[in-house]
Scaffold this motif. Structure first.
Motif, PDB file in Angstrom:
ATOM      1  N   ASP A 285       8.668   6.931   1.786  1.00  0.00           N
ATOM      2  CA  ASP A 285       7.881   5.873   1.145  1.00  0.00           C
ATOM      3  C   ASP A 285       8.065   5.808  -0.371  1.00  0.00           C
ATOM      4  O   ASP A 285       7.337   5.080  -1.048  1.00  0.00           O
TER       5      ASP A 285
ATOM      6  N   ILE B  98       6.104  -1.643   7.140  1.00  0.00           N
ATOM      7  CA  ILE B  98       5.541  -0.342   6.751  1.00  0.00           C
ATOM      8  C   ILE B  98       4.447  -0.561   5.684  1.00  0.00           C
ATOM      9  O   ILE B  98       4.295   0.195   4.731  1.00  0.00           O
ATOM     10  N   ASP B  99       3.697  -1.633   5.925  1.00  0.00           N
ATOM     11  CA  ASP B  99       2.439  -1.907   5.219  1.00  0.00           C
ATOM     12  C   ASP B  99       2.588  -2.111   3.710  1.00  0.00           C
ATOM     13  O   ASP B  99       1.654  -1.836   2.956  1.00  0.00           O
ATOM     14  N   ALA B 100       3.743  -2.593   3.273  1.00  0.00           N
ATOM     15  CA  ALA B 100       3.932  -2.758   1.829  1.00  0.00           C
ATOM     16  C   ALA B 100       4.083  -4.230   1.459  1.00  0.00           C
ATOM     17  O   ALA B 100       4.389  -5.084   2.288  1.00  0.00           O
TER      18      ALA B 100
ATOM     19  N   GLY C 218      -1.713   1.828  -5.679  1.00  0.00           N
ATOM     20  CA  GLY C 218      -1.956   0.612  -4.901  1.00  0.00           C
ATOM     21  C   GLY C 218      -3.420   0.220  -4.866  1.00  0.00           C
ATOM     22  O   GLY C 218      -3.761  -0.915  -4.527  1.00  0.00           O
TER      23      GLY C 218
ATOM     24  N   ARG D   5      -6.933   6.303   0.839  1.00  0.00           N
ATOM     25  CA  ARG D   5      -6.002   7.004  -0.052  1.00  0.00           C
ATOM     26  C   ARG D   5      -6.625   7.390  -1.404  1.00  0.00           C
ATOM     27  O   ARG D   5      -6.073   8.242  -2.116  1.00  0.00           O
TER      28      ARG D   5
ATOM     29  N   CYS E 293       3.903  -3.032  -4.661  1.00  0.00           N
ATOM     30  CA  CYS E 293       4.218  -1.624  -4.356  1.00  0.00           C
ATOM     31  C   CYS E 293       5.556  -1.150  -4.913  1.00  0.00           C
ATOM     32  O   CYS E 293       5.747   0.033  -5.156  1.00  0.00           O
TER      33      CYS E 293
ATOM     34  N   GLU F 204       4.813   2.346  -7.026  1.00  0.00           N
ATOM     35  CA  GLU F 204       3.532   2.015  -7.647  1.00  0.00           C
ATOM     36  C   GLU F 204       2.473   3.085  -7.366  1.00  0.00           C
ATOM     37  O   GLU F 204       1.531   3.250  -8.142  1.00  0.00           O
ATOM     38  N   ASP F 205       2.620   3.819  -6.240  1.00  0.00           N
ATOM     39  CA  ASP F 205       1.518   4.673  -5.812  1.00  0.00           C
ATOM     40  C   ASP F 205       1.349   6.011  -6.550  1.00  0.00           C
ATOM     41  O   ASP F 205       0.224   6.431  -6.773  1.00  0.00           O
TER      42      ASP F 205
ATOM     43  N   ARG G 207       3.241  12.052   0.680  1.00  0.00           N
ATOM     44  CA  ARG G 207       3.604  11.361  -0.553  1.00  0.00           C
ATOM     45  C   ARG G 207       3.178  12.109  -1.820  1.00  0.00           C
ATOM     46  O   ARG G 207       3.545  11.713  -2.924  1.00  0.00           O
TER      47      ARG G 207
ATOM     48  N   LEU H 146       5.514   5.330   6.431  1.00  0.00           N
ATOM     49  CA  LEU H 146       4.178   5.353   7.045  1.00  0.00           C
ATOM     50  C   LEU H 146       3.724   3.944   7.399  1.00  0.00           C
ATOM     51  O   LEU H 146       4.061   2.995   6.704  1.00  0.00           O
TER      52      LEU H 146
ATOM     53  N   PHE I  93       8.059   2.854  -2.799  1.00  0.00           N
ATOM     54  CA  PHE I  93       6.782   2.268  -3.224  1.00  0.00           C
ATOM     55  C   PHE I  93       6.240   3.050  -4.421  1.00  0.00           C
ATOM     56  O   PHE I  93       5.225   3.744  -4.378  1.00  0.00           O
TER      57      PHE I  93
ATOM     58  N   LEU J 130      -5.285  -0.876   3.822  1.00  0.00           N
ATOM     59  CA  LEU J 130      -4.623   0.295   3.241  1.00  0.00           C
ATOM     60  C   LEU J 130      -5.051   0.526   1.788  1.00  0.00           C
ATOM     61  O   LEU J 130      -5.571   1.587   1.437  1.00  0.00           O
ATOM     62  N   HIS J 131      -4.779  -0.447   0.946  1.00  0.00           N
ATOM     63  CA  HIS J 131      -5.076  -0.309  -0.484  1.00  0.00           C
ATOM     64  C   HIS J 131      -5.897  -1.498  -0.972  1.00  0.00           C
ATOM     65  O   HIS J 131      -5.814  -2.581  -0.396  1.00  0.00           O
TER      66      HIS J 131
HETATM   67  C1  CIR Z   1       2.335   3.921   2.689  1.00  0.00           C
HETATM   68  O1  CIR Z   1       1.640   3.856   3.714  1.00  0.00           O
HETATM   69  O2  CIR Z   1       2.059   4.682   1.774  1.00  0.00           O
HETATM   70  C2  CIR Z   1       3.545   3.013   2.590  1.00  0.00           C
HETATM   71  N1  CIR Z   1       4.117   2.856   3.876  1.00  0.00           N
HETATM   72  C3  CIR Z   1       3.157   1.674   2.019  1.00  0.00           C
HETATM   73  C4  CIR Z   1       2.696   1.783   0.586  1.00  0.00           C
HETATM   74  C5  CIR Z   1       2.330   0.483   0.011  1.00  0.00           C
HETATM   75  N2  CIR Z   1       2.004   0.634  -1.366  1.00  0.00           N
HETATM   76  C6  CIR Z   1       1.140  -0.114  -2.011  1.00  0.00           C
HETATM   77  O3  CIR Z   1       0.442  -0.931  -1.399  1.00  0.00           O
HETATM   78  N3  CIR Z   1       0.986   0.101  -3.299  1.00  0.00           N
END
Ligand code: CIR
Length: 267
Positions: A68, A251-253, A123, A139, A257, A73-74, A93, A26, A71, A169-170
């Motif tokens: 994803d 991908i924004d990580a 995150g 999220r 993560c 951590e989420d 996810r 994502l 990552f 994002l987070h």
């Molecule tokens: C997402 O959008 O969920 C993943 N592409 C990136 C997650 C990054 N995770 C984080 O910052 N803890």
């Protein structure tokens, strides 16, 4: 009373290998797909840096069905006191939680489920010595954040719900803990006033993705694409370990993560 352990002291982490499908991870803005080989190399270097920092690494296998899932951590949160199974706020996810659950049940005596129907991503959670900060974001919703607070109460952990800047994002996309008194933050997050109780080191303009750094024991891991941030932290006296995040950045990580981190008193 004994001093609580620093919030950045860890002896255990869990990581998950990237899947080939990670190229479809994502992202908010498309800057091109990352390559699988590139992500895998960044992940390998991360695991090595963690071992060098004195941490025992549990490596879980890749999950092709979940692009994803690297990552890790989420879908969960971990503490010395136990683990919490979260409900990720991205539809693709949500089922990552069920994938991590058996490992956490094996490794932790206490595993709590996020009650109710709200959403919360790891995150969005910054664990500091005084409290656990939960950022509201696209999220993590209020219901999820409050349910998480109920779990944290069971671990006798103080918590607070805070805001994440619009379009970020987070919560931890924009900040990280440098030590028990100091945070690294983007200007936009710092301006919201959430870190009033901390010393704040502000990311140089244009290097915002560097804010997702990671303090582990004696070192601060920082994205190697951010020379001004590295120099600033170096001058401030931190032992910086630069790590490549170019591919996962697409991908924004960032660095937090890719692991679940805790201090286990069982090893
Ligand atoms: C997402 O959008 O969920 C993943 N592409 C990136 C997650 C990054 N995770 C984080 O910052 N803890």
């Amino acid at each position: 009373m004994p001093q609580p352990r620093p919030a950045y002291e860890f002896n255990s982490i869990i990581v998950r290998k990237p899947s080939q499908s990670v190229v479809n991870g994502l992202r908010a803005d498309d800057r091109g797909n990352p390559t699988y080989e590139g992500v895998a190399a960044e992940h390998d270097a991360y695991v090595t840096a963690m071992r060098d920092a004195g941490v025992k690494v549990t490596v879980l296998p890749a999950l092709e069905a979940f692009p994803d899932s690297i990552f890790i951590e989420d879908p969960a949160l971990v503490f010395t006191e136990g683990a919490i199974l979260l409900r990720p706020g991205a539809a693709t996810r949500v089922e990552e939680t069920a994938e991590i659950e058996p490992t956490l049940r094996e490794m932790f005596e206490t595993v709590l489920d996020l009650p109710g129907t709200g959403y919360a991503d790891g995150g969005d959670v910054l664990t500091t010595r005084e409290s656990v900060m939960i950022g509201l974001s696209a999220r993590t919703d209020k219901t999820g954040a409050q349910a998480l607070q109920a779990c944290l109460d069971k671990f006798d952990r103080k918590s607070e719900i805070v805001a994440t800047p619009e379009g970020v994002l987070h919560f931890k996309t924009d900040c990280s803990l440098l030590d028990d008194e100091t945070v690294l933050s983007t200007g936009r997050l710092a301006r919201s006033g959430v870190f009033k109780k901390f010393k704040q080191i502000i990311i140089p303009e244009g290097e915002e993705p560097a804010a997702n750094a990671l303090r582990v024991n004696d070192v601060v891991m920082v994205g190697s694409d951010f020379p001004r941030t590295i120099e600033m932290l170096d001058k401030a006296g931190y032992k910086v370990v630069p790590l490549k995040t170019t591919e996962i950045g697409k991908i924004d990580a960032g660095l937090s993560c890719m692991s679940l981190r805790w201090f286990s008193d069982r090893i």
